[in-house]
Design a protein around this motif. Sequence first.
Motif, PDB file in Angstrom:
ATOM      1  N   GLY A  28       0.725  -1.287  -0.001  1.00 40.77           N
ATOM      2  CA  GLY A  28       0.126  -0.162  -0.071  1.00 40.77           C
ATOM      3  C   GLY A  28       0.914   1.207  -0.138  1.00 40.77           C
ATOM      4  N   LEU A  29       2.092   1.280  -0.269  1.00 40.87           N
ATOM      5  CA  LEU A  29       2.868   2.281  -0.528  1.00 40.87           C
ATOM      6  C   LEU A  29       2.954   3.028  -2.026  1.00 40.87           C
ATOM      7  N   ASN A  30       3.125   3.968  -2.030  1.00 40.44           N
ATOM      8  CA  ASN A  30       3.233   4.703  -3.282  1.00 40.44           C
ATOM      9  C   ASN A  30       4.269   4.309  -4.031  1.00 40.44           C
ATOM     10  N   PRO A  31       4.099   3.648  -5.295  1.00 40.40           N
ATOM     11  CA  PRO A  31       5.449   3.002  -6.068  1.00 40.40           C
ATOM     12  C   PRO A  31       6.389   3.971  -6.531  1.00 40.40           C
ATOM     13  N   ASP A  32       5.701   5.348  -7.157  1.00 41.34           N
ATOM     14  CA  ASP A  32       6.697   6.339  -7.353  1.00 41.34           C
ATOM     15  C   ASP A  32       7.773   6.793  -6.373  1.00 41.34           C
ATOM     16  N   VAL A  33       7.074   6.974  -5.095  1.00 41.77           N
ATOM     17  CA  VAL A  33       7.962   7.507  -3.923  1.00 41.77           C
ATOM     18  C   VAL A  33       9.132   6.351  -3.690  1.00 41.77           C
ATOM     19  N   ILE A  34       8.750   5.092  -3.719  1.00 36.42           N
ATOM     20  CA  ILE A  34       9.548   3.950  -3.346  1.00 36.42           C
ATOM     21  C   ILE A  34      10.705   4.080  -4.763  1.00 36.42           C
ATOM     22  N   GLU A  35      10.327   4.140  -5.755  1.00 33.88           N
ATOM     23  CA  GLU A  35      11.299   4.145  -6.960  1.00 33.88           C
ATOM     24  C   GLU A  35      12.012   5.147  -6.722  1.00 33.88           C
ATOM     25  N   LYS A  36      11.717   6.523  -6.315  1.00 34.85           N
ATOM     26  CA  LYS A  36      12.607   7.601  -6.255  1.00 34.85           C
ATOM     27  C   LYS A  36      13.540   7.431  -5.031  1.00 34.85           C
ATOM     28  N   LEU A  37      13.019   6.831  -3.647  1.00 34.41           N
ATOM     29  CA  LEU A  37      13.813   6.342  -2.705  1.00 34.41           C
ATOM     30  C   LEU A  37      15.201   5.347  -3.176  1.00 34.41           C
ATOM     31  N   TYR A  38      14.538   4.498  -3.877  1.00 30.54           N
ATOM     32  CA  TYR A  38      15.532   3.227  -4.426  1.00 30.54           C
ATOM     33  C   TYR A  38      16.821   3.734  -5.299  1.00 30.54           C
ATOM     34  N   ARG A  39      15.947   4.718  -6.209  1.00 27.55           N
ATOM     35  CA  ARG A  39      16.923   5.266  -7.399  1.00 27.55           C
ATOM     36  C   ARG A  39      18.134   6.097  -6.804  1.00 27.55           C
ATOM     37  N   ASP A  40      17.714   6.946  -5.936  1.00 30.09           N
ATOM     38  CA  ASP A  40      18.655   7.734  -5.375  1.00 30.09           C
ATOM     39  C   ASP A  40      19.467   6.947  -4.488  1.00 30.09           C
ATOM     40  N   LEU A  41      19.064   5.868  -3.591  1.00 35.12           N
ATOM     41  CA  LEU A  41      19.720   5.092  -2.557  1.00 35.12           C
ATOM     42  C   LEU A  41      20.884   4.366  -3.408  1.00 35.12           C
ATOM     43  N   VAL A  42      20.508   3.562  -4.500  1.00 39.23           N
ATOM     44  CA  VAL A  42      21.316   2.767  -5.408  1.00 39.23           C
ATOM     45  C   VAL A  42      22.090   3.690  -6.295  1.00 39.23           C
ATOM     46  N   ASN A  43      21.708   4.685  -6.604  1.00 39.78           N
ATOM     47  CA  ASN A  43      22.992   5.586  -7.412  1.00 39.78           C
ATOM     48  C   ASN A  43      23.902   5.856  -6.552  1.00 39.78           C
ATOM     49  N   TYR A  44      23.719   6.352  -5.252  1.00 43.43           N
ATOM     50  CA  TYR A  44      24.838   6.460  -4.322  1.00 43.43           C
ATOM     51  C   TYR A  44      25.530   5.361  -3.964  1.00 43.43           C
ATOM     52  N   LEU A  45      24.866   4.070  -3.806  1.00 40.05           N
ATOM     53  CA  LEU A  45      25.778   3.086  -3.494  1.00 40.05           C
ATOM     54  C   LEU A  45      26.540   2.678  -4.797  1.00 40.05           C
TER      55      LEU A  45
END
Length: 98
Positions: free
Chosen positions: A69-86
């Motif tokens: 039930g979470l917004n997939p756009d928000v989760i994608e942005k979170l992971y996009r930012d996190l994984v780009n950093y990693l």
Amino acid sequence: MKKPDECSNIKDIRREIDAIDKEVIAALGRRFAYVKAASQFKTSETGVKAPERFHSMLQERRAWAEVVGLNPDVIEKLYRDLVNYLIDEELKHWQKKT
């Protein structure tokens, strides 16, 4: 750990949120250790960046978000930012080894 409906005041809520955030950050630290370890198996910068894996991982995280039930756009942005950093950190680690 209390369930949300077991909290009797805002202090209880905040304590539980803080505990969850601590777990999330600890999990991110464990994730980063695996990212660094993965660099030993990669033979090129493209292998480190792994664009196909990156894309499929984002799609999978979007699906997981929808299930809970979470917004997939928000989760994608979170992971996009996190994984780009990693990826940037993994590249540094990988370049030291080459």
